[in-house]
Design an enzyme around this catalytic site. Sequence first.
Site, mmCIF file in Angstrom:
data_model
loop_
_atom_site.group_PDB
_atom_site.id
_atom_site.type_symbol
_atom_site.label_atom_id
_atom_site.label_comp_id
_atom_site.label_asym_id
_atom_site.label_seq_id
_atom_site.Cartn_x
_atom_site.Cartn_y
_atom_site.Cartn_z
ATOM 1 N N GLY A 1 10.206 1.464 1.191
ATOM 2 C CA GLY A 1 9.455 0.602 0.832
ATOM 3 C C GLY A 1 9.182 -0.739 1.533
ATOM 4 O O GLY A 1 9.825 -1.172 2.634
ATOM 5 N N SER A 22 9.398 -4.620 5.984
ATOM 6 C CA SER A 22 9.096 -3.234 6.007
ATOM 7 C C SER A 22 10.411 -2.627 6.268
ATOM 8 O O SER A 22 11.027 -2.902 7.172
ATOM 9 C CB SER A 22 7.934 -3.061 7.089
ATOM 10 O OG SER A 22 6.786 -3.359 6.846
ATOM 11 N N GLY A 74 10.465 0.979 6.153
ATOM 12 C CA GLY A 74 10.160 2.342 6.271
ATOM 13 C C GLY A 74 10.025 3.395 4.740
ATOM 14 O O GLY A 74 9.283 2.647 4.069
ATOM 15 N N ALA A 75 10.565 4.350 4.939
ATOM 16 C CA ALA A 75 10.752 5.207 3.632
ATOM 17 C C ALA A 75 11.149 4.442 2.441
ATOM 18 O O ALA A 75 10.825 4.978 1.303
ATOM 19 C CB ALA A 75 11.300 6.408 3.988
ATOM 20 N N GLY A 93 2.962 -1.283 10.048
ATOM 21 C CA GLY A 93 3.167 -2.199 9.424
ATOM 22 C C GLY A 93 2.232 -3.472 9.864
ATOM 23 O O GLY A 93 2.263 -4.385 8.862
ATOM 24 N N ASP A 94 1.382 -3.126 10.567
ATOM 25 C CA ASP A 94 0.225 -3.980 10.767
ATOM 26 C C ASP A 94 -0.638 -3.988 9.742
ATOM 27 O O ASP A 94 -1.410 -4.944 9.274
ATOM 28 C CB ASP A 94 -0.530 -3.965 12.273
ATOM 29 C CG ASP A 94 0.248 -3.784 13.417
ATOM 30 O OD1 ASP A 94 1.638 -4.736 13.440
ATOM 31 O OD2 ASP A 94 0.242 -2.995 14.381
#
Length: 315
Positions: free
Chosen positions: A225, A220, A222-223, A251-252
């Site tokens: 992708g 992951s 974040g912004a 994220g989960d």
Amino acid sequence: MIVTVTPNPSLDRTYEVPALDRGEVIRAVAERVDPGGKGVNVSRAVAAAGRRTVAVLPLGGAPGALVADLLHAQGIEVAPVPVGGATRSNIALAESDGVLTKINAPGPELSGQEQEALLETVRRCSRGADWIACCGSLPRGLAPTWYADLVARAHAAGARIALDTSGPALRAALREGPDVVKPNAEELAEAVGRPLATVGDAVKAAEELRGLGARAVLASLGADGQLLVDDAGAWHGSAPVRAVRSDVGAGDASLAGFLIAGGTGPEALASAVAHGAAAVQLPGSVMPSPGDLDPAAVTVTAEVPMDRPLTQPAA
């Protein structure tokens, strides 16, 4: 059926506040109480998708009893391991501009007998499971090699393992070849021991984790992708987000989406991105249901933007 293992679960209280002013009385505009812990969140997202899931977790005291009740109310099968210490309670303060401040308690210390009971419960519940998702930090009493032991036992029984942890626990487990590991950018940088400034840096770091034993890496960013790197190559997935309300558990939710869609290939990455994008637009640690998803907005490509600077470089 997806089994989740959360060695250090929690009772999570999330307060939405206009702003966080130290030393002042702050009046929350909304609050939520949710069962917490990374594996617990994966189970919640799987259940929201209408799939069967079993949550294995140590529970103790009044907070532990409430966690079990909340999970049962969401249609999740709970396989509790009774422990002497009370399950931890965490607090999250979500400001109106999207900034989140979290206070995580350490949790109880597990005895040797409780640790073995946890492993035995995983073994018993994993018969017939499509995936076992082992997620989160280790509580006091568990050695950094605990996840490695669990991965080895699960593979010996023929199960597939998804691992979402960090630090020494991640590094120790890599040698047992988890089927997929799911770090965020900071955890990825920590695992390879250097900062990540671009998407290409993240791809190279993911390849290093594969060299250390991981069969696939779902990262992951974040912004920026998400990445999937496995034997077939690398893919990048992204989706627009109107406004970030809370990134707790996003994220989960992504990992749940990945596993629900089979846990391999670009189709599973697209599902992970859709779930993560939906989760950040929901309050607290609410997990997305199918009605929250927008699969048509997801873009997955093998043309990874290697030179794109990360919005938030990972130190």
